[in-house]
Design a protein around this motif. Sequence first.
Motif, PDB file in Angstrom:
ATOM      1  N   GLY A   3       3.631 -40.950  13.886  1.00 10.09           N
ATOM      2  CA  GLY A   3       4.580 -40.061  13.242  1.00 10.09           C
ATOM      3  C   GLY A   3       3.936 -39.048  12.312  1.00 10.09           C
ATOM      4  N   TYR A   4       2.622 -38.903  12.372  1.00 13.62           N
ATOM      5  CA  TYR A   4       1.916 -37.938  11.528  1.00 13.62           C
ATOM      6  C   TYR A   4       1.704 -36.650  12.297  1.00 13.62           C
ATOM      7  CZ  TYR A   4       0.674 -42.151   8.843  1.00 13.62           C
ATOM      8  OH  TYR A   4       0.701 -43.318   8.131  1.00 13.62           O
ATOM      9  N   GLU A   5       1.628 -35.555  11.562  1.00 15.32           N
ATOM     10  CA  GLU A   5       1.352 -34.257  12.159  1.00 15.32           C
ATOM     11  C   GLU A   5      -0.120 -33.927  11.933  1.00 15.32           C
ATOM     12  OE1 GLU A   5       2.383 -29.557  11.297  1.00 15.32           O
ATOM     13  OE2 GLU A   5       3.360 -31.103  10.115  1.00 15.32           O
ATOM     14  N   PHE A   6      -0.842 -33.639  12.996  1.00 15.98           N
ATOM     15  CA  PHE A   6      -2.222 -33.192  12.873  1.00 15.98           C
ATOM     16  C   PHE A   6      -2.190 -31.777  12.326  1.00 15.98           C
ATOM     17  CE2 PHE A   6      -5.698 -30.700  14.639  1.00 15.98           C
ATOM     18  CZ  PHE A   6      -6.782 -31.390  14.127  1.00 15.98           C
ATOM     19  N   VAL A   7      -2.920 -31.526  11.230  1.00 15.67           N
ATOM     20  CA  VAL A   7      -2.916 -30.213  10.596  1.00 15.67           C
ATOM     21  C   VAL A   7      -4.219 -29.475  10.854  1.00 15.67           C
ATOM     22  CG1 VAL A   7      -2.769 -28.986   8.389  1.00 15.67           C
ATOM     23  CG2 VAL A   7      -1.303 -30.968   8.813  1.00 15.67           C
ATOM     24  N   ASP A   8      -5.356 -30.146  10.631  1.00 22.34           N
ATOM     25  CA  ASP A   8      -6.637 -29.469  10.770  1.00 22.34           C
ATOM     26  C   ASP A   8      -7.753 -30.499  10.819  1.00 22.34           C
ATOM     27  OD1 ASP A   8      -8.343 -27.304  11.016  1.00 22.34           O
ATOM     28  OD2 ASP A   8      -8.089 -26.592   8.963  1.00 22.34           O
ATOM     29  N   VAL A   9      -8.915 -30.043  11.263  1.00 22.68           N
ATOM     30  CA  VAL A   9     -10.116 -30.871  11.241  1.00 22.68           C
ATOM     31  C   VAL A   9     -11.287 -29.958  10.930  1.00 22.68           C
ATOM     32  CG1 VAL A   9     -10.593 -30.657  13.722  1.00 22.68           C
ATOM     33  CG2 VAL A   9     -11.459 -32.630  12.475  1.00 22.68           C
ATOM     34  N   LEU A  52      -1.543 -21.532   5.730  1.00 19.21           N
ATOM     35  CA  LEU A  52      -0.647 -21.249   6.842  1.00 19.21           C
ATOM     36  C   LEU A  52      -1.514 -20.825   8.019  1.00 19.21           C
ATOM     37  CD1 LEU A  52       2.028 -19.129   4.932  1.00 19.21           C
ATOM     38  CD2 LEU A  52       1.868 -21.607   5.152  1.00 19.21           C
ATOM     39  N   LYS A  53      -1.440 -21.569   9.102  1.00 18.54           N
ATOM     40  CA  LYS A  53      -2.285 -21.291  10.258  1.00 18.54           C
ATOM     41  C   LYS A  53      -1.474 -21.058  11.530  1.00 18.54           C
ATOM     42  CE  LYS A  53      -6.350 -23.570   8.520  1.00 18.54           C
ATOM     43  NZ  LYS A  53      -7.527 -24.309   8.845  1.00 18.54           N
ATOM     44  N   ARG A  54      -0.495 -21.911  11.742  1.00 21.51           N
ATOM     45  CA  ARG A  54       0.297 -21.803  12.974  1.00 21.51           C
ATOM     46  C   ARG A  54       1.576 -21.027  12.723  1.00 21.51           C
ATOM     47  NH1 ARG A  54      -0.234 -28.158  13.759  1.00 21.51           N
ATOM     48  NH2 ARG A  54       0.298 -27.890  11.587  1.00 21.51           N
ATOM     49  N   GLU A  55       2.167 -20.546  13.791  1.00 27.52           N
ATOM     50  CA  GLU A  55       3.403 -19.770  13.653  1.00 27.52           C
ATOM     51  C   GLU A  55       4.476 -20.564  12.918  1.00 27.52           C
ATOM     52  OE1 GLU A  55       4.879 -17.457  16.916  1.00 27.52           O
ATOM     53  OE2 GLU A  55       2.843 -17.104  17.665  1.00 27.52           O
ATOM     54  N   ARG A  56       4.587 -21.846  13.200  1.00 25.18           N
ATOM     55  CA  ARG A  56       5.630 -22.632  12.527  1.00 25.18           C
ATOM     56  C   ARG A  56       5.336 -22.790  11.038  1.00 25.18           C
ATOM     57  NH1 ARG A  56       4.668 -28.437  15.341  1.00 25.18           N
ATOM     58  NH2 ARG A  56       2.834 -29.027  14.151  1.00 25.18           N
ATOM     59  N   ASP A  57       4.041 -22.733  10.627  1.00 27.77           N
ATOM     60  CA  ASP A  57       3.711 -22.751   9.200  1.00 27.77           C
ATOM     61  C   ASP A  57       4.282 -21.511   8.522  1.00 27.77           C
ATOM     62  OD1 ASP A  57       2.219 -25.087   9.630  1.00 27.77           O
ATOM     63  OD2 ASP A  57       0.327 -23.990   9.835  1.00 27.77           O
ATOM     64  N   GLY A  60       1.915 -10.152  15.224  1.00 28.60           N
ATOM     65  CA  GLY A  60       0.512 -10.389  14.895  1.00 28.60           C
ATOM     66  C   GLY A  60       0.101  -9.931  13.510  1.00 28.60           C
ATOM     67  N   GLU A  61       1.077  -9.592  12.676  1.00 30.98           N
ATOM     68  CA  GLU A  61       0.782  -9.166  11.313  1.00 30.98           C
ATOM     69  C   GLU A  61       1.489 -10.070  10.309  1.00 30.98           C
ATOM     70  OE1 GLU A  61       0.073  -4.420  11.381  1.00 30.98           O
ATOM     71  OE2 GLU A  61       2.171  -5.055  11.453  1.00 30.98           O
ATOM     72  N   VAL A  62       0.784 -10.362   9.200  1.00 30.71           N
ATOM     73  CA  VAL A  62       1.386 -11.081   8.088  1.00 30.71           C
ATOM     74  C   VAL A  62       2.090 -10.030   7.245  1.00 30.71           C
ATOM     75  CG1 VAL A  62       0.949 -12.508   6.054  1.00 30.71           C
ATOM     76  CG2 VAL A  62      -0.435 -12.828   8.131  1.00 30.71           C
ATOM     77  N   LEU A  95      -7.483 -16.186   4.681  1.00 29.27           N
ATOM     78  CA  LEU A  95      -6.676 -17.310   4.222  1.00 29.27           C
ATOM     79  C   LEU A  95      -5.302 -16.811   3.822  1.00 29.27           C
ATOM     80  CD1 LEU A  95      -6.724 -20.381   3.318  1.00 29.27           C
ATOM     81  CD2 LEU A  95      -7.341 -19.521   1.065  1.00 29.27           C
ATOM     82  N   VAL A  96      -4.275 -17.555   4.222  1.00 27.13           N
ATOM     83  CA  VAL A  96      -2.907 -17.310   3.763  1.00 27.13           C
ATOM     84  C   VAL A  96      -2.391 -18.660   3.297  1.00 27.13           C
ATOM     85  CG1 VAL A  96      -0.589 -16.511   4.352  1.00 27.13           C
ATOM     86  CG2 VAL A  96      -2.579 -15.487   5.490  1.00 27.13           C
ATOM     87  N   LYS A  97      -1.975 -18.729   2.012  1.00 27.54           N
ATOM     88  CA  LYS A  97      -1.496 -20.017   1.497  1.00 27.54           C
ATOM     89  C   LYS A  97      -0.402 -19.808   0.472  1.00 27.54           C
ATOM     90  CE  LYS A  97      -4.712 -20.652  -2.309  1.00 27.54           C
ATOM     91  NZ  LYS A  97      -5.519 -21.611  -2.995  1.00 27.54           N
ATOM     92  N   PRO A  98       0.466 -20.808   0.309  1.00 25.34           N
ATOM     93  CA  PRO A  98       1.534 -20.713  -0.691  1.00 25.34           C
ATOM     94  C   PRO A  98       0.942 -20.672  -2.098  1.00 25.34           C
ATOM     95  CG  PRO A  98       1.905 -22.579   0.778  1.00 25.34           C
ATOM     96  CD  PRO A  98       0.545 -22.049   1.073  1.00 25.34           C
ATOM     97  N   VAL A  99       1.636 -19.986  -2.991  1.00 24.95           N
ATOM     98  CA  VAL A  99       1.261 -19.961  -4.402  1.00 24.95           C
ATOM     99  C   VAL A  99       2.102 -21.017  -5.102  1.00 24.95           C
ATOM    100  CG1 VAL A  99       1.295 -18.599  -6.525  1.00 24.95           C
ATOM    101  CG2 VAL A  99       0.650 -17.522  -4.351  1.00 24.95           C
TER     102      VAL A  99
END
Length: 138
Positions: free
Chosen positions: A2-8, A64-69, A102-104, A122-126
């Motif tokens: 039930g875990y979501e793989f995020v990154d490695v 944020l990496k994937r479209e759903r992120d 294709g643009e943020v 990098l794109v991340k929440p503040v």
Amino acid sequence: MGYEFVDVELAKEHGAAFLRIYVDKAGGMSLDDCAAFHHAIIGQIEDLEYDYLEISSPGVDRPLKRERDFEKARGETVEVKLYKAQDGAKVHRGELVGLVDGEVVLQTEAGEKRFARKACALVKPVIEYEDIEEEEKP
């Protein structure tokens, strides 16, 4: 599980190879969740070359990496770090409008800004913390 793989990532630090696997679940990961995932995965990665294995939650400020992120973070304040400066800066903050063609896209105090996704390092929440004043002592 039930875990979501995020990154490695496999990183060399201080002469050692660290294999880091980031997983998440609704409500967040606990230390026990990370330990359970560690025990479940260890047999499946025994052929990989690494010195240390770390299982971790990506945290509240996960990139944020994937479209759903990007969909989940729509409307939140985000920070965009660019490889090369745009509009005189490499770091921009604003409300995330979304990932469009294709643009943020951000809404900033200066208006709408668009950044090619491949230009973003990098794109991340503040994360903003409220000031908590201590009660005055008598």
